[in-house]
Design a protein around this motif. Structure first.
Motif, short mmCIF file in Angstrom:
data_model
loop_
_atom_site.label_atom_id
_atom_site.label_comp_id
_atom_site.label_asym_id
_atom_site.label_seq_id
_atom_site.Cartn_x
_atom_site.Cartn_y
_atom_site.Cartn_z
N PRO A 194 0.83 -1.21 0.00
CA PRO A 194 0.00 0.00 0.00
C PRO A 194 0.86 1.26 0.00
O PRO A 194 1.75 1.42 0.83
N GLY A 195 0.59 2.15 -0.94
CA GLY A 195 1.31 3.41 -1.03
C GLY A 195 2.47 3.40 -2.00
O GLY A 195 2.95 4.47 -2.40
N GLU A 196 2.96 2.22 -2.40
CA GLU A 196 4.11 2.16 -3.32
C GLU A 196 3.77 2.75 -4.68
O GLU A 196 4.53 3.55 -5.23
N VAL A 197 2.63 2.35 -5.23
CA VAL A 197 2.24 2.85 -6.55
C VAL A 197 2.00 4.35 -6.49
O VAL A 197 2.35 5.10 -7.42
N VAL A 198 1.41 4.82 -5.40
CA VAL A 198 1.14 6.25 -5.26
C VAL A 198 2.44 7.04 -5.24
O VAL A 198 2.56 8.10 -5.87
N MET A 199 3.45 6.53 -4.52
CA MET A 199 4.73 7.21 -4.46
C MET A 199 5.36 7.32 -5.85
O MET A 199 5.86 8.38 -6.26
N VAL A 200 5.33 6.23 -6.62
CA VAL A 200 5.88 6.25 -7.98
C VAL A 200 5.07 7.21 -8.85
O VAL A 200 5.64 7.97 -9.66
N ALA A 201 3.76 7.22 -8.69
CA ALA A 201 2.91 8.10 -9.49
C ALA A 201 3.17 9.57 -9.15
O ALA A 201 3.12 10.43 -10.04
N VAL A 202 3.44 9.87 -7.88
CA VAL A 202 3.75 11.26 -7.50
C VAL A 202 5.05 11.72 -8.16
O VAL A 202 5.15 12.84 -8.66
N VAL A 203 6.05 10.85 -8.15
CA VAL A 203 7.32 11.19 -8.82
C VAL A 203 7.09 11.40 -10.31
O VAL A 203 7.59 12.38 -10.91
#
Length: 653
Positions: free
Chosen positions: A486-495
């Protein structure tokens, strides 16, 4: 080949050190500061930080040289753009009521090195800003006395013709900074009381300007004969917006003061909203009366309001305007001197800056060492340095902080909330009932069997979705994303979103001027980077976010922070290359401090557990046996090399 593996592992651990986040205390209301500031105190601090000399100087400059009477529209757009950044600060200030402002917000959500660089830039921003306001205060007072102070200093002390140094030492600017430093060191309550006095005088003068201005208003000054309402068109309005945006810099003093607020969860969001609303209203109304009193093209950019009253036959009103301007600059000085030591304190308290600055005076309950040291540094800057070339540096530090805070809001909103464990019952450890076990959707992790094997529950539509997990409605289409934490994809998407925003704004700013792109490639790149930005935004939105928190939350996440990111990056790219060059030099100095001191003395470095050798990881669901789950999700039907009994025994152990 195996010889290189330790190096790769060491590099991975080093990167983890750089991106580790701050561990917050269980009781975030506990502090060594004095929680004595009310909502009114914080609101007036914010107004003092925003309504400074810009109200008396910037309005006339933008009206005459950039936008005309349409400066009103520029301030409206700039106020809305500032609202996006202010709401991000409001949510963080309520959820993390600790001093440090943008530095602290970045540290708890993005990572250590990014937080240090934000704090390092904000530090210089406040130092240059305070020294520049002190010199403006000195020059304004000197102009009232026909520059007698300047002439006396040049005659008896001498003038300098040295690059980067002022033409003469400004003793008056240094003196006002030393006096303000003394008052700030007496405590937050004294600083707040002094700010109240100056803010009350300043707001009284603004009220007088508005009443007299509307009485003397002449609508014909907006007529076509005088050039119309928007003589420079839409381009002039947008150029004016970019300049007016910096007038609202200063509301972050409220977030920096959250550790001294009595009830930060309610006071910080309200104070930011009230102060930004009042400041925006003051800028809009003063711009309106100024351009209605006299034709916009006849304004004096250096003293527009005083000159406007003088030309309408009210020369005595110029003295009131001068008094209001000096009081407004005093509030900005207090705001800078109030915020800077607290940000330095937060960095020192976390071990990223020298520990001497983390000392709090036991009686006044303020970081007195930081106040004195940085007050002296500000006074030295104002005394001998030419700050005109460095003032534009303030913009890039502020915009960078706004950008990281907006990105941090997205990251934090899609992180799992920390839930405190229930207190054990008296007389022993509580034991869960047999039929309950872990809560629905909760997983147990064991370090054996295979490398990162994720066993996914198929009936996900019925289980509770944690923040950062893919929404159930999107799982049939994006099922491959379910394998991530949870949160890994969001972090990559933010970058990806930030990279797309940088590329998109670069094409908008430099595509036709510096790069000289043909029309087809310019349009194609705009479409590609816009699609990358929108797809990243949609990917973030497809995940669950935190809901139901008791503190303030910015609406329309991730859209609102994403718009703030684009705007801030666009304004940063509009700055001159010399500003970027100075910024790069200052960043290099900051990296030397971080790698020479901060990374080794960080408290998070002391909290890190010793690395343990882990061969593998797999996840066991509360219901069903391990063999059943593995056989259901393993690709193919290849038997495992280890006997099932051994694995089951290992699981039980």
């Amino acid at each position: 080949m195996a010889r290189w593996l330790p190096r790769s592992a060491s590099l991975a651990r080093f990167c983890q050190k750089l991106n580790r986040v701050k561990t917050l205390e269980d009781d975030m209301m506990e502090t060594s500061f004095n929680r004595c500031l009310s909502t009114i105190d914080l609101t007036l601090l914010g107004i003092g930080g925003m309504v400074g000399s810009g109200l008396y100087v910037l309005t006339g400059t933008v009206a005459k040289e950039i936008a005309g009477p349409a400066v009103i529209v520029s301030f409206i757009i700039a106020g809305f753009a500032s609202l996006l950044a202010a709401l991000c600060y409001a949510e963080f200030g309520a959820r993390v009521p600790k001093t440090g402002s943008a530095y602290m917000f970045t540290y708890v959500s993005v990572g250590e090195i990014w937080a240090f660089l934000i704090g390092w830039n904000v530090l210089l921003e406040y130092m240059i800003g305070g020294a520049a306001v002190a010199r403006a205060w000195s020059g304004y007072l000197d102009s009232i006395f026909n520059h007698k102070i300047k002439n006396f200093t040049e005659t008896h002390v001498g003038a300098w013709q040295v690059p980067f140094l002022a033409h003469y030492p400004d003793f008056l600017a240094a003196a006002i900074l030393l006096v303000a430093t003394a008052f700030i060191s007496f405590g937050a309550k004294v600083s707040s009381w002094l700010n109240h006095v100056f803010s009350a005088i300043s707001m009284g003068v603004i009220l007088f300007i508005l009443i007299m201005g509307f009485i003397l208003a002449q609508p014909k000054n907006w007529s076509a004969r005088e050039g119309g309402f928007a003589p420079y068109g839409l381009s002039g309005i947008m150029a004016g917006t970019a300049t007016c945006f910096y007038a609202f810099v200063g509301f972050d003093v409220i977030a920096a003061s959250s550790e001294e607020a009595r009830n930060p969860q309610r006071a910080v969001p309200r104070a930011i909203a009230f102060s930004l609303g009042l400041a925006t209203g003051a800028y809009i109304l003063v711009s309106m009366v100024l351009t209605l009193m006299v034709p916009w093209h006849t304004l004096d950019p250096d003293s527009a309001l005083a000159d406007a009253f003088y030309r309408r036959g009210y020369a005595w009103a110029g003295f009131l305007v001068a008094a209001g301007s000096i009081c407004a600059m005093n509030t900005v000085l207090l705001s800078n001197l109030f915020s800077l030591p607290r940000i330095v304190y937060a960095m020192a308290e976390d071990g990223l800056f020298f520990q001497v600055f983390s000392r709090v005076h036991p009686r006044t309950q303020v970081p007195v060492v930081g106040i004195v040291v940085f007050g002296l540094l500000m006074a030295l800057l104002a005394l001998v340095f030419d700050l005109e070339a460095l003032v534009q540096f303030l913009s890039i530090g502020t915009l960078l902080a706004y950008t990281f805070v907006a990105a941090s809001i997205i990251v934090l909103r899609f992180q799992q909330q920390k839930v405190d464990a229930p207190a054990p019952a008296a007389g022993g450890q509580p034991s869960p009932e047999p039929h309950e076990g872990p809560s629905a959707g909760e997983l147990k992790e064991y370090e054996s069997f295979s490398d990162k094997l994720h066993l996914v529950d198929r009936d996900k539509s019925k289980e509770h979705r944690e923040p950062g997990q893919l929404k159930a409605a999107f799982e049939p289409y994006l099922e491959f994303l379910s394998d991530f934490y949870p949160g890994e994809v969001v972090m990559v998407a933010v970058v990806t979103l930030m990279v797309s925003a940088i590329c998109l704004c670069s094409i908008l700013v430099f595509g036709n001027t510096h790069l000289h792109l043909p029309t087809w490639s310019y349009s194609l790149l705009l479409v590609l980077f816009s699609l990358g930005f929108l797809l990243s935004l949609l990917l973030i939105w497809a995940h669950e976010q935190q809901h139901g928190t008791q503190t303030f939350q910015i609406p329309l996440v991730p859209l609102s922070p994403a718009l703030s990111i684009v705007l801030n990056i666009y304004l940063m790219l509009k700055l001159s290359y010399m500003t970027w060059l100075r910024f790069a030099v200052w960043l290099l100095l900051g990296l030397l401090v971080y790698f020479g001191y901060g990374i080794w003395h960080s408290k998070e470095n002391l909290r890190e557990p010793r690395p343990q050798r882990v061969s593998a990881r797999y996840v066991v669901f509360p219901s069903g046996t391990l063999e059943e789950r593995v056989q259901a999700v393993q690709p193919g039907s290849q038997p495992t090399t280890s006997p099932p009994d051994a694995d089951t025994d290992d699981c039980k152990r």
